[in-house]
Design an enzyme around this catalytic site. Structure first.
Site, PDB file in Angstrom:
ATOM      1  N   ASN A  11     -26.209  39.838  35.655  1.00 27.04           N
ATOM      2  CA  ASN A  11     -24.876  39.356  35.299  1.00 27.04           C
ATOM      3  C   ASN A  11     -24.588  39.766  33.855  1.00 27.04           C
ATOM      4  O   ASN A  11     -25.293  39.350  32.932  1.00 27.04           O
ATOM      5  CB  ASN A  11     -24.831  37.832  35.469  1.00 27.04           C
ATOM      6  N   ASP A  13     -21.644  39.332  32.184  1.00 23.52           N
ATOM      7  CA  ASP A  13     -20.489  38.637  31.590  1.00 23.52           C
ATOM      8  C   ASP A  13     -20.619  38.496  30.078  1.00 23.52           C
ATOM      9  O   ASP A  13     -19.647  38.628  29.337  1.00 23.52           O
ATOM     10  CB  ASP A  13     -20.360  37.214  32.161  1.00 23.52           C
ATOM     11  N   HIS A  14     -21.839  38.191  29.620  1.00 28.01           N
ATOM     12  CA  HIS A  14     -21.954  37.855  28.202  1.00 28.01           C
ATOM     13  C   HIS A  14     -22.035  39.068  27.297  1.00 28.01           C
ATOM     14  O   HIS A  14     -21.875  38.952  26.079  1.00 28.01           O
ATOM     15  CB  HIS A  14     -23.102  36.875  27.979  1.00 28.01           C
ATOM     16  N   ARG A  22     -14.593  39.718  19.295  1.00 24.46           N
ATOM     17  CA  ARG A  22     -13.973  40.510  18.233  1.00 24.46           C
ATOM     18  C   ARG A  22     -12.695  41.225  18.673  1.00 24.46           C
ATOM     19  O   ARG A  22     -11.759  41.354  17.907  1.00 24.46           O
ATOM     20  CB  ARG A  22     -14.998  41.528  17.716  1.00 24.46           C
ATOM     21  N   HIS A  54     -18.152  37.841  36.693  1.00 24.05           N
ATOM     22  CA  HIS A  54     -17.302  36.720  37.099  1.00 24.05           C
ATOM     23  C   HIS A  54     -15.924  36.931  36.491  1.00 24.05           C
ATOM     24  O   HIS A  54     -15.751  36.835  35.279  1.00 24.05           O
ATOM     25  CB  HIS A  54     -17.938  35.418  36.593  1.00 24.05           C
ATOM     26  N   ARG A  56     -12.904  35.360  35.782  1.00 26.85           N
ATOM     27  CA  ARG A  56     -12.398  33.981  35.729  1.00 26.85           C
ATOM     28  C   ARG A  56     -10.880  33.973  35.600  1.00 26.85           C
ATOM     29  O   ARG A  56     -10.290  34.886  35.020  1.00 26.85           O
ATOM     30  CB  ARG A  56     -13.016  33.248  34.532  1.00 26.85           C
ATOM     31  N   ARG A  60     -11.812  34.769  30.264  1.00 25.32           N
ATOM     32  CA  ARG A  60     -12.453  34.546  28.975  1.00 25.32           C
ATOM     33  C   ARG A  60     -13.429  35.665  28.607  1.00 25.32           C
ATOM     34  O   ARG A  60     -13.700  35.889  27.435  1.00 25.32           O
ATOM     35  CB  ARG A  60     -13.157  33.193  28.933  1.00 25.32           C
ATOM     36  N   HIS A  61     -13.995  36.321  29.618  1.00 26.70           N
ATOM     37  CA  HIS A  61     -14.854  37.474  29.289  1.00 26.70           C
ATOM     38  C   HIS A  61     -14.428  38.689  30.110  1.00 26.70           C
ATOM     39  O   HIS A  61     -13.682  39.519  29.623  1.00 26.70           O
ATOM     40  CB  HIS A  61     -16.360  37.146  29.374  1.00 26.70           C
ATOM     41  N   GLU A  81     -18.209  37.420  41.237  1.00 33.54           N
ATOM     42  CA  GLU A  81     -18.133  35.955  41.354  1.00 33.54           C
ATOM     43  C   GLU A  81     -16.682  35.546  41.174  1.00 33.54           C
ATOM     44  O   GLU A  81     -16.011  36.038  40.265  1.00 33.54           O
ATOM     45  CB  GLU A  81     -18.979  35.286  40.263  1.00 33.54           C
ATOM     46  N   THR A 111     -19.886  27.170  31.351  1.00 33.07           N
ATOM     47  CA  THR A 111     -20.312  28.094  32.385  1.00 33.07           C
ATOM     48  C   THR A 111     -20.152  27.365  33.711  1.00 33.07           C
ATOM     49  O   THR A 111     -19.706  26.209  33.726  1.00 33.07           O
ATOM     50  CB  THR A 111     -21.762  28.568  32.141  1.00 33.07           C
ATOM     51  N   THR A 112     -20.503  28.032  34.813  1.00 40.11           N
ATOM     52  CA  THR A 112     -20.300  27.386  36.108  1.00 40.11           C
ATOM     53  C   THR A 112     -21.171  26.142  36.196  1.00 40.11           C
ATOM     54  O   THR A 112     -22.379  26.215  36.076  1.00 40.11           O
ATOM     55  CB  THR A 112     -20.665  28.373  37.237  1.00 40.11           C
ATOM     56  N   GLU A 162     -26.025  31.233  47.599  1.00 43.25           N
ATOM     57  CA  GLU A 162     -26.762  31.363  46.342  1.00 43.25           C
ATOM     58  C   GLU A 162     -27.061  29.945  45.881  1.00 43.25           C
ATOM     59  O   GLU A 162     -26.133  29.169  45.598  1.00 43.25           O
ATOM     60  CB  GLU A 162     -25.944  32.117  45.294  1.00 43.25           C
ATOM     61  N   HIS A 201     -28.776  30.902  38.164  1.00 42.09           N
ATOM     62  CA  HIS A 201     -28.297  30.040  37.078  1.00 42.09           C
ATOM     63  C   HIS A 201     -29.477  29.486  36.286  1.00 42.09           C
ATOM     64  O   HIS A 201     -30.321  28.780  36.825  1.00 42.09           O
ATOM     65  CB  HIS A 201     -27.428  28.877  37.564  1.00 42.09           C
ATOM     66  N   GLY A 202     -29.500  29.830  35.017  1.00 44.87           N
ATOM     67  CA  GLY A 202     -30.508  29.294  34.107  1.00 44.87           C
ATOM     68  C   GLY A 202     -31.903  29.851  34.301  1.00 44.87           C
ATOM     69  O   GLY A 202     -32.867  29.295  33.761  1.00 44.87           O
ATOM     70  N   GLY A 223     -28.186  36.232  34.155  1.00 43.90           N
ATOM     71  CA  GLY A 223     -27.369  36.769  33.084  1.00 43.90           C
ATOM     72  C   GLY A 223     -27.790  36.352  31.698  1.00 43.90           C
ATOM     73  O   GLY A 223     -28.278  37.156  30.894  1.00 43.90           O
ATOM     74  N   HIS A 224     -27.623  35.072  31.406  1.00 41.36           N
ATOM     75  CA  HIS A 224     -27.746  34.602  30.020  1.00 41.36           C
ATOM     76  C   HIS A 224     -29.087  34.978  29.383  1.00 41.36           C
ATOM     77  O   HIS A 224     -29.131  35.474  28.248  1.00 41.36           O
ATOM     78  CB  HIS A 224     -27.551  33.081  29.985  1.00 41.36           C
TER      79      HIS A 224
END
Ligand code: PXP
Length: 252
Positions: A11, A13-14, A22, A54, A56, A60-61, A81, A111-112, A162, A201-202, A223-224
Site C-alpha cells: 500500500n 498511500d503514504h 508539500r 485507497h 478516499r 487526502r492522499h 480500496e 486511517t481505516t 480481508e 492493517h498494522g 503500507g505504513h
C-alpha cells in the site's frame, strides 16, 4: 503438501501523503515528489505482487490521476480500496482495477478504523460487488474477524475477505492471543465458504510471526510499516525484508 506463496500487496498511500503535504496545491510542479509511480515500480521490482491504493472521498492522499497512472504503468496487479459510494464506484468501473477492497470510510478517521459492516448493508454491497465483478474486478470485503461478517461477505457474492488485523497489531499478551483466535476462526470459516482470505492493517515485520497460526492466508496488504522503514533503508529493502518474513508463513 505445499501452498502457493503468501502474496504481498504494498500500500503506497503514504508515499503520496508525503507528496501532498508539500504539493497539494501544485501537483503540476516539476518538483512534485515523491513519485507514486516510482514507488510502485520499486515495490514491484523488490517482489510485491500487487500495488494497493485507497482513493478516499476526501482525496487526502491518492488522487484520481494517480490511480489512472498506476493502472496504465504497473506490471503487477492493482488493488483499489474504496468506500461504497456512487462516485468512487463509477471511477472503479472505468479504471477496472484487478481487485477492489471495500472499506468503511469516515471523514474524520486518521486511517481505516474497524471493518465494514457487511451484514448491515447487504443490499447496497451486493449491488456494488456484482457491478465490479461483472466488470472483471475481483472484490474483497475488509471486515473484522467476526463470523457474522464472514458469512455475510460470502452471502453477497464477494470473492475475498480481508481480515482487519488492526486490533491484533495493537494488542499485547492475552488480548493478542484472543484476537489471534478470532482471526483463526474467521479464516477457517471463510475458507470453508470458498472465500480467498487476505489480511491487513498494522502489520509489521515484528508482529507478523504472531499471525502465523492463522490458516489459509493468501495475501497481506501492508503500507505504513513498509513506507516507514523505507525512510531508513529504502523502499526496495523495506519490501524485501517484509517478503523475507512472509516466507516463514508455514505451508498448509
Ligand atoms: N488494508 C486495508 C483495507 C486498509 O485500509 C489499510 C490501511 O490503508 C491497509 C490494509 C494497510 O494498513 P497499514 O498501512 O497499517 O499497513
Amino acid at each position: 503438501m505445499s501452498r502457493p506463496n503468501l502474496l504481498l500487496g504494498v500500500n503506497i498511500d503514504h508515499v503520496v501523503t508525503l507528496r501532498q503535504a508539500r504539493y497539494r496545491q501544485m501537483l503540476d510542479s516539476p518538483n512534485a515528489e515523491p513519485s507514486v509511480l516510482a514507488a510502485a515500480l520499486t515495490a514491484e521490482t523488490a517482489g510485491a505482487h500487487s500495488i494497493t491504493v485507497h482513493l478516499r472521498a476526501d482525496r487526502r492522499h491518492i488522487q484520481d490521476a494517480d490511480v489512472a497512472l498506476l493502472r496504465r504503468e504497473i506490471r503487477t496487479k492493482l488493488n483499489l480500496e474504496m468506500g461504497n459510494t456512487a462516485e468512487i464506484l463509477a471511477i472503479a468501473l472505468q479504471v477496472r482495477p484487478d481487485f477492489v477492497c471495500m472499506v468503511p470510510e469516515n471523514r474524520e478517521e486518521v486511517t481505516t478504523e474497524g471493518g465494514l459492516d457487511v451484514a448491515g448493508q447487504r443490499a447496497a454491497l451486493r449491488a456494488t460487488v456484482k457491478a465490479l465483478q461483472d466488470n472483471g474486478t475481483r472484490v474483497s470485503m475488509f471486515i473484522d474477524p467476526d463470523l457474522e461478517q464472514v458469512r455475510a461477505s460470502a452471502d453477497i457474492g464477494a470473492a475475498m475477505i480481508e481480515l482487519h488485523t488492526g486490533t491484533f497489531a495493537n494488542a499485547t499478551g492475552a488480548s493478542r492471543a484472543a484476537e489471534v483466535a478470532r482471526l483463526q476462526a474467521a479464516a477457517e470459516l471463510g475458507h470453508e465458504l470458498g472465500l480467498q482470505i487476505n489480511a491487513g492493517h498494522g502489520l509489521t515485520t515484528t508482529n507478523l510471526p504472531d499471525l502465523w497460526s492463522v490458516p489459509n492466508l493468501a495475501e497481506l496488504n501492508i503500507g505504513h510499516h513498509i513506507v516507514s522503514r523505507a525512510i531508513f533503508i529504502g523502499l526496495d529493502a523495506a519490501v524485501r525484508e517484509m517478503l523475507a518474513v512472509m516466507a516463514t508463513y508455514p505451508a498448509a
